[in-house]
Enzyme design. Structure first.
Site, PDB file in Angstrom:
ATOM      1  N   TYR A  32      89.772  25.788  40.459  1.00  9.46           N
ATOM      2  CA  TYR A  32      88.960  26.893  39.249  1.00  9.46           C
ATOM      3  C   TYR A  32      89.695  27.951  38.579  1.00  9.46           C
ATOM      4  O   TYR A  32      90.086  28.222  39.859  1.00  9.46           O
ATOM      5  CB  TYR A  32      87.966  26.262  38.779  1.00  9.46           C
ATOM      6  CG  TYR A  32      86.526  26.759  39.821  1.00  9.46           C
ATOM      7  CD1 TYR A  32      86.940  26.618  40.817  1.00  9.46           C
ATOM      8  CD2 TYR A  32      85.672  27.802  39.589  1.00  9.46           C
ATOM      9  CE1 TYR A  32      86.021  27.239  42.264  1.00  9.46           C
ATOM     10  CE2 TYR A  32      85.022  28.347  40.070  1.00  9.46           C
ATOM     11  CZ  TYR A  32      85.403  28.095  41.929  1.00  9.46           C
ATOM     12  OH  TYR A  32      84.244  28.389  42.908  1.00  9.46           O
ATOM     13  N   LYS A 144      91.321  28.307  45.186  1.00  7.06           N
ATOM     14  CA  LYS A 144      89.945  28.038  44.377  1.00  7.06           C
ATOM     15  C   LYS A 144      89.854  27.032  44.464  1.00  7.06           C
ATOM     16  O   LYS A 144      89.811  26.270  42.791  1.00  7.06           O
ATOM     17  CB  LYS A 144      90.053  29.302  43.051  1.00  7.06           C
ATOM     18  CG  LYS A 144      89.013  29.338  42.419  1.00  7.06           C
ATOM     19  CD  LYS A 144      88.457  30.796  41.982  1.00  7.06           C
ATOM     20  CE  LYS A 144      87.389  31.567  41.450  1.00  7.06           C
ATOM     21  NZ  LYS A 144      86.259  31.689  42.008  1.00  7.06           N
ATOM     22  N   GLU A 177      84.588  36.407  54.474  1.00  7.42           N
ATOM     23  CA  GLU A 177      84.229  36.728  52.877  1.00  7.42           C
ATOM     24  C   GLU A 177      82.732  36.168  53.330  1.00  7.42           C
ATOM     25  O   GLU A 177      81.838  35.936  53.944  1.00  7.42           O
ATOM     26  CB  GLU A 177      84.946  36.107  52.196  1.00  7.42           C
ATOM     27  CG  GLU A 177      85.133  34.741  51.768  1.00  7.42           C
ATOM     28  CD  GLU A 177      85.678  34.209  50.785  1.00  7.42           C
ATOM     29  OE1 GLU A 177      86.331  34.417  50.142  1.00  7.42           O
ATOM     30  OE2 GLU A 177      86.552  32.512  51.053  1.00  7.42           O
ATOM     31  N   LEU A 201      89.353  34.094  49.180  1.00  8.08           N
ATOM     32  CA  LEU A 201      90.413  34.087  48.418  1.00  8.08           C
ATOM     33  C   LEU A 201      90.285  35.143  47.489  1.00  8.08           C
ATOM     34  O   LEU A 201      89.568  36.415  48.581  1.00  8.08           O
ATOM     35  CB  LEU A 201      88.792  33.672  47.496  1.00  8.08           C
ATOM     36  CG  LEU A 201      89.345  33.166  45.863  1.00  8.08           C
ATOM     37  CD1 LEU A 201      90.202  31.827  45.691  1.00  8.08           C
ATOM     38  CD2 LEU A 201      87.805  33.187  44.721  1.00  8.08           C
TER      39      LEU A 201
HETATM   40  N1  PLP Z   1      85.048  34.161  47.832  1.00  7.88           N
HETATM   41  C1  PLP Z   1      84.731  33.035  47.211  1.00  7.88           C
HETATM   42  C2  PLP Z   1      84.726  31.757  47.899  1.00  7.88           C
HETATM   43  C3  PLP Z   1      84.374  33.135  45.603  1.00  7.88           C
HETATM   44  O1  PLP Z   1      84.025  32.069  45.265  1.00  7.88           O
HETATM   45  C4  PLP Z   1      84.594  34.274  45.077  1.00  7.88           C
HETATM   46  C5  PLP Z   1      84.092  34.251  43.642  1.00  7.88           C
HETATM   47  O2  PLP Z   1      83.550  32.754  43.200  1.00  7.88           O
HETATM   48  C6  PLP Z   1      84.773  35.705  45.023  1.00  7.88           C
HETATM   49  C7  PLP Z   1      85.937  35.417  46.557  1.00  7.88           C
HETATM   50  C8  PLP Z   1      85.824  36.948  44.532  1.00  7.88           C
HETATM   51  O3  PLP Z   1      86.479  36.223  43.279  1.00  7.88           O
HETATM   52  P1  PLP Z   1      86.422  37.330  41.885  1.00  7.88           P
HETATM   53  O4  PLP Z   1      86.450  38.495  42.613  1.00  7.88           O
HETATM   54  O5  PLP Z   1      87.908  36.818  42.115  1.00  7.88           O
HETATM   55  O6  PLP Z   1      85.948  36.109  41.376  1.00  7.88           O
END
Ligand code: PLP
Length: 294
Positions: A32, A144, A177, A201
């Site tokens: 997603y 993701k 993270e 991610l």
């Molecule tokens: N890390 C994880 C595990 C996430 O699920 C998300 C966003 O949902 C992020 C980091 C942040 O990513 P983004 O800045 O692209 O929303």
């Protein structure tokens, strides 16, 4: 009623249905994206679509749509779901419907779902309370994936410990993270965030924040953060498409720095808010030409 997109058409959410043998339902076999829309500006559409293609390639799938088609779907959802200044677009692709076997032999038609949600306005005057936990997820956190059970358990843990809203994860003594966010730490004026690897991610907001900080002459390193450095931080921030840059003021029940959103966060958030304001005046983003997925 909210309008969503499912497999080629817009329809009311209440009428959208997926067969029970969809591999997304049975196995969580899909990926997603979440894309923020500020005013009428779709933020970093090309980057989000690139990450979607990369997630799909990592699970042996191709994007079911070209970038131009994705853009059409997103714009269609925005038109049909007006209201709220900031919105987010959710895109969801599963491998499709098939008899329940781990590996499907027949070529499948992917299930494609998309919806639009308001992003609630957040006021960061007190900052967030978060807890830490061992990173119990798998080794491909760069995908993701829709199978989010570890992330759900980690956020549930935060909620149950002391009503915290996020869990910051540590793997082998290093910060990775948040359960659904990237993490920045500030120590003696220097901002640091862990480098991209298979354990995090690659957040689109993370990259944007690094760019904005460097543009504002605020030093920012992509470098490992050891566990003691996390606990000694003057400031901790979380970033994501729906949170923006959020200051953390309590970690495992103890204050972070002075226990208030810090001065470097204030400077960073100011640059980020200015950036958002400027976008509001700009036309809808054009996706970059399709590139090979990495
Ligand atoms: N890390 C994880 C595990 C996430 O699920 C998300 C966003 O949902 C992020 C980091 C942040 O990513 P983004 O800045 O692209 O929303």
């Amino acid at each position: 009623m909210e309008t969503v997109w499912l497999n080629g058409r817009f329809l009311p959410a209440a009428e959208a249905a997926v067969p029970v043998l969809d591999r997304g339902f049975i196995f969580g076999d899909g990926v997603y994206e979440v894309i923020p829309v500020f005013g009428n500006h779709i933020l970093r559409l090309a980057e989000h679509l690139l990450r979607l293609r990369q997630s799909l390639a990592a699970i042996y799938m191709e994007s079911p749509h070209t970038d131009a088609e994705w853009r059409g779907i997103i714009e269609g959802l925005l038109e049909r779901n007006p209201g709220g200044r900031d919105r987010s677009i959710y895109l969801h692709v599963t491998r499709g419907v098939a008899p329940r076997e781990h590996v499907s032999r027949a070529p499948l038609t992917p299930t494609v779902f998309a919806m639009c949600n308001p992003i609630p306005e957040r006021v960061h005057d007190t900052g967030l309370s978060v807890v830490t936990h061992a990173d119990i997820r798998w080794q491909r956190c760069d995908i993701k994936a829709i199978s989010l059970l570890p992330g759900i358990l980690l956020r549930e843990h935060a909620q149950r410990v002391d009503g915290s809203v996020e869990t910051i994860l540590l793997r082998d003594g290093y910060l990775t993270e948040g359960a659904a966010s990237n993490v920045f730490v500030v120590r003696k004026g220097e901002v640091r965030t862990p480098p991209k690897c298979n354990f995090i991610l690659p957040g689109v907001t993370r990259d944007l924040v690094i760019e904005l900080l460097r543009g504002a002459n605020i030093p920012c390193l992509e470098a490992e953060v050891r566990e003691p450095e996390l606990f000694a931080a003057d400031e901790i921030w979380l970033t994501s498409s729906t949170m923006g840059i959020a200051p953390v003021t309590r970690l495992d029940g103890k204050p972070v720095g002075a226990g208030r959103p810090g001065p470097v966060w204030r400077a960073a958030d100011c640059v980020y808010q200015e950036f958002k304001q400027r976008l509001g005046a700009m036309p809808v983003a054009q996706p970059a030409p399709a590139r090979a997925s990495g």
